[in-house]
Enzyme design. Structure first.
Site, PDB file in Angstrom:
ATOM      1  N   LYS A  30       0.579  -2.253 -12.660  1.00  0.00           N
ATOM      2  CA  LYS A  30       1.073  -0.872 -12.568  1.00  0.00           C
ATOM      3  C   LYS A  30       1.748  -0.716 -11.209  1.00  0.00           C
ATOM      4  O   LYS A  30       1.094  -0.553 -10.188  1.00  0.00           O
ATOM      5  CB  LYS A  30      -0.103   0.094 -12.695  1.00  0.00           C
ATOM      6  CG  LYS A  30       0.181   1.401 -13.389  1.00  0.00           C
ATOM      7  CD  LYS A  30       1.169   2.312 -12.704  1.00  0.00           C
ATOM      8  CE  LYS A  30       0.571   3.126 -11.581  1.00  0.00           C
ATOM      9  NZ  LYS A  30       1.627   3.721 -10.720  1.00  0.00           N
ATOM     10  N   CYS A  59       0.017  -0.887   5.982  1.00  0.00           N
ATOM     11  CA  CYS A  59      -1.387  -0.495   6.162  1.00  0.00           C
ATOM     12  C   CYS A  59      -1.989  -1.131   7.413  1.00  0.00           C
ATOM     13  O   CYS A  59      -2.954  -0.611   7.951  1.00  0.00           O
ATOM     14  CB  CYS A  59      -2.216  -0.760   4.922  1.00  0.00           C
ATOM     15  SG  CYS A  59      -1.827  -2.292   4.135  1.00  0.00           S
ATOM     16  N   GLU A  80      -7.885  -2.534  -1.352  1.00  0.00           N
ATOM     17  CA  GLU A  80      -7.247  -2.713  -0.044  1.00  0.00           C
ATOM     18  C   GLU A  80      -6.626  -1.368   0.301  1.00  0.00           C
ATOM     19  O   GLU A  80      -5.671  -0.948  -0.338  1.00  0.00           O
ATOM     20  CB  GLU A  80      -6.198  -3.832  -0.117  1.00  0.00           C
ATOM     21  CG  GLU A  80      -5.915  -4.449   1.239  1.00  0.00           C
ATOM     22  CD  GLU A  80      -4.659  -3.923   1.892  1.00  0.00           C
ATOM     23  OE1 GLU A  80      -4.723  -2.823   2.482  1.00  0.00           O
ATOM     24  OE2 GLU A  80      -3.624  -4.618   1.813  1.00  0.00           O
ATOM     25  N   GLU A  98      -4.180   7.945   9.531  1.00  0.00           N
ATOM     26  CA  GLU A  98      -3.064   7.069   9.170  1.00  0.00           C
ATOM     27  C   GLU A  98      -1.823   7.918   8.886  1.00  0.00           C
ATOM     28  O   GLU A  98      -1.855   8.804   8.038  1.00  0.00           O
ATOM     29  CB  GLU A  98      -3.432   6.262   7.922  1.00  0.00           C
ATOM     30  CG  GLU A  98      -2.372   5.245   7.559  1.00  0.00           C
ATOM     31  CD  GLU A  98      -2.784   4.367   6.373  1.00  0.00           C
ATOM     32  OE1 GLU A  98      -3.370   4.891   5.421  1.00  0.00           O
ATOM     33  OE2 GLU A  98      -2.510   3.160   6.417  1.00  0.00           O
TER      34      GLU A  98
HETATM   35  P1  ADP Z   1       0.329   5.874  -1.473  1.00  0.00           P
HETATM   36  O1  ADP Z   1      -0.251   6.924  -0.600  1.00  0.00           O
HETATM   37  O2  ADP Z   1       0.649   4.599  -0.808  1.00  0.00           O
HETATM   38  O3  ADP Z   1       1.381   6.376  -2.421  1.00  0.00           O
HETATM   39  P2  ADP Z   1      -1.496   5.875  -3.648  1.00  0.00           P
HETATM   40  O4  ADP Z   1      -2.906   5.496  -3.490  1.00  0.00           O
HETATM   41  O5  ADP Z   1      -1.184   7.282  -3.993  1.00  0.00           O
HETATM   42  O6  ADP Z   1      -0.843   5.382  -2.340  1.00  0.00           O
HETATM   43  O7  ADP Z   1      -0.781   4.967  -4.726  1.00  0.00           O
HETATM   44  C1  ADP Z   1      -0.949   3.590  -4.807  1.00  0.00           C
HETATM   45  C2  ADP Z   1      -0.887   3.180  -6.266  1.00  0.00           C
HETATM   46  O8  ADP Z   1      -1.975   3.795  -6.946  1.00  0.00           O
HETATM   47  C3  ADP Z   1       0.369   3.652  -7.008  1.00  0.00           C
HETATM   48  O9  ADP Z   1       0.724   2.668  -7.952  1.00  0.00           O
HETATM   49  C4  ADP Z   1      -0.111   4.898  -7.694  1.00  0.00           C
HETATM   50  O10 ADP Z   1       0.632   5.220  -8.857  1.00  0.00           O
HETATM   51  C5  ADP Z   1      -1.529   4.528  -8.062  1.00  0.00           C
HETATM   52  N1  ADP Z   1      -2.423   5.647  -8.280  1.00  0.00           N
HETATM   53  C6  ADP Z   1      -2.387   6.870  -7.706  1.00  0.00           C
HETATM   54  N2  ADP Z   1      -3.375   7.644  -8.195  1.00  0.00           N
HETATM   55  C7  ADP Z   1      -4.068   6.896  -9.086  1.00  0.00           C
HETATM   56  C8  ADP Z   1      -5.200   7.114  -9.917  1.00  0.00           C
HETATM   57  N3  ADP Z   1      -5.852   8.271  -9.947  1.00  0.00           N
HETATM   58  N4  ADP Z   1      -5.634   6.101 -10.693  1.00  0.00           N
HETATM   59  C9  ADP Z   1      -5.015   4.908 -10.667  1.00  0.00           C
HETATM   60  N5  ADP Z   1      -3.943   4.647  -9.925  1.00  0.00           N
HETATM   61  C10 ADP Z   1      -3.464   5.611  -9.137  1.00  0.00           C
END
Ligand code: ADP
Length: 498
Positions: A180, A289, A255, A386
């Site tokens: 994903k 990160c 991570e 961060e």
């Molecule tokens: P960032 O702040 O770097 O955007 P996120 O943690 O929001 O980090 O996103 C990192 C990845 O996790 C992306 O692929 C995002 O679509 C996915 N993601 C965000 N929310 C969820 C969730 N509730 N469940 C699974 N994957 C998620």
């Protein structure tokens, strides 16, 4: 427009490119201009289910299930070759979709992804068990098999490289994967899916599911058919994932964030320290990160260091990521730019001294000047949280103990660095810094052979890369073969397993 005549923007499920079941799509934008780049199919829960069952099927039947490790390794090597052959186009794609300067992506992300595939290709036929001579009347040994279906959920800052960090070891171990990508940067993952098919990966072994975190991502996390969730992203989402995964007791690797300390002692090689500390903050516009954004500088060199860091920040070439001269690209989105500008404002309000940057560049795209604050303190919010942008907080210190105390006073623990010509001190302080990786007299390196991950807290748990990552994707089985003679006594009841 993307450098590919035939770039796929559909979902890759079971070796086929499919429309989303809902018929919905989403747009990705160029961070340098704000212009749309592509329309991509938007996977939801139903598509996630289809992808997981395709991965399950490929795991249990079909060619992948019976392939030898050597054969898996050959496919990974072919995939590495295809990435190598397409480097130019992929570098361009990362620039368009993620705003990543081509110069850096060509030097770092692509070689690292290719190397990672080749490294794990080498492991694929070396994943073995041990014979443990537990008893005289039995042959007892362990085997290591694939953990099963892996959900790899990756962020937007290193879209291709991060995907490969998860896919390469998972495939080497014989797992099947649903990848994903982040909704902001799905394109290189889709291309990777096509290249994997071209490399001979059987249908369903790698599925690519572009979509939103709360839809496709959450559906994967909650799916009982997923055996391992390998996530890189924010601490908030990491927490949610760990909670949600508990329903099915799905294994998780997380991570997460960072706010890495970079400690410069009085006896450092100042030229090198300034140069690489600047890279540690500004590489990928600080959207890293492990960015070294808490800069602890010892009293004796503090003022000179600040002056030179500010000069270096000012000399960065901010601009179009497609231009090979650019050294600082845009932030990923308007939202991210607002967030980072908010932190700059917070730094000002908290009383830190702005010595470089601080403002938006132009009014098109999401560019921010490389920014340096001096006179920061560990208690300031902008120096603790961060930011994920090109903003450094310089904090003055005196002596080893204070450096270690300040550096470790953080919820994060992904990486740390120190600069000193005193070898004894360097080893000693490296041992005291709480971090998954410590760099000494350098900053920012990773290598497929070396484990990478947080030391707990908001940086998460588990390790990507290195031999350590094989643990993520294998399950150990104990096999007990009775060597008892035909007329030997039957085992006593209390010796039978419960
Ligand atoms: P960032 O702040 O770097 O955007 P996120 O943690 O929001 O980090 O996103 C990192 C990845 O996790 C992306 O692929 C995002 O679509 C996915 N993601 C965000 N929310 C969820 C969730 N509730 N469940 C699974 N994957 C998620």
């Amino acid at each position: 427009m993307t450098g590919f005549d035939d770039l796929e923007t559909r979902l890759l499920i079971d070796g086929e490119w499919r429309r989303s079941l809902s018929g919905e799509r989403f747009t990705t934008y160029n961070p340098a201009t704000g212009d749309p780049v592509a329309e991509v199919e938007r996977a939801d829960r139903r598509d996630a289910r289809a992808a997981v069952s395709s991965a399950r099927h490929a795991l249990e039947s079909g060619p992948w299930a019976t392939m030898t490790g050597a054969e898996r390794g050959r496919i990974l090597r072919r995939l590495a070759d295809l990435l190598r052959a397409e480097t130019d186009a992929l570098v361009g794609l990362e620039a368009l979709d993620g705003g990543k300067p081509v110069r850096a992506t060509r030097r770092q992300d692509l070689p690292a992804a290719i190397d990672c595939l080749e490294y794990y290709a080498g492991w694929a036929d070396k994943i073995d068990g041990v014979v443990v001579p537990a008893r005289r009347d039995a042959l007892t040994f362990t085997t290591r098999g694939p953990v099963g279906v892996v959900a790899a959920i990756v962020p937007w800052n290193f879209p291709l490289m991060n995907a490969v960090w998860k896919i390469a070891p998972a495939l080497a171990c014989g797992c099947t994967v649903v990848l994903k990508p982040a909704e902001l940067t799905p394109l290189s993952a889709l291309r990777l899916g096509q290249l994997a098919l071209d490399a001979g990966l059987p249908p369903g072994v790698l599925n690519v599911l572009p979509g939103f975190g709360k839809e496709a991502g959450a559906a994967l996390v909650e799916h009982p058919g997923v055996n391992k969730i390998s996530f890189t992203g924010s601490p908030g989402v990491g927490r949610w994932i760990m909670g949600a995964a508990s329903a099915n007791l799905t294994r998780v690797g997380l991570e997460l964030g960072g706010k890495s300390p970079n400690v410069v002692f009085d006896d450092a090689d100042l030229d090198a320290a300034v140069r690489q500390s600047a890279a540690g903050v500004f590489f990928n516009a600080g959207q890293v990160c492990s960015a070294g954004t808490r800069l602890y500088v010892e009293d004796g060199v503090h003022d000179e260091f600040v002056e030179r860091l500010a000069a270096r920040a000012g000399a960065l070439v901010v601009g179009d990521p497609l231009d090979p001269k650019t050294t600082l690209g845009p932030l990923i989105s308007a939202g991210q730019l607002d967030k980072v500008l908010g932190y700059v404002e917070t730094g000002r309000r908290e009383g830190a001294a702005l010595v470089a940057g601080g403002g938006r560049v132009g009014n098109r795209g999401h560019f921010l000047e490389p920014t340096v604050f001096a006179g920061a303190g560990n208690d300031m919010r902008f120096a603790r949280e961060e930011i994920f942008g090109p903003v450094a907080a310089v904090i003055r210190f005196k002596g080893e103990d204070e450096a270690v105390r300040l550096a470790n006073d953080s919820p994060y623990s992904l990486a740390a660095a120190l600069w000193s010509r005193d070898l004894g001190r360097a080893h000693h302080v490296a041992g005291r810094l709480r971090a998954g990786t410590v760099w000494v007299n350098t900053y920012g390196h990773t290598d497929a052979r070396l484990p990478w991950g947080g030391h707990g807290g908001d940086s998460g748990l588990g390790r990507d890369l290195g031999e350590a990552a094989l643990e993520n994707y294998t399950e150990t089985k104990t096999v007990w073969v009775s060597l008892a003679r035909p007329r030997a006594e039957a085992p006593r009841p209390e010796a039978l397993a419960a």
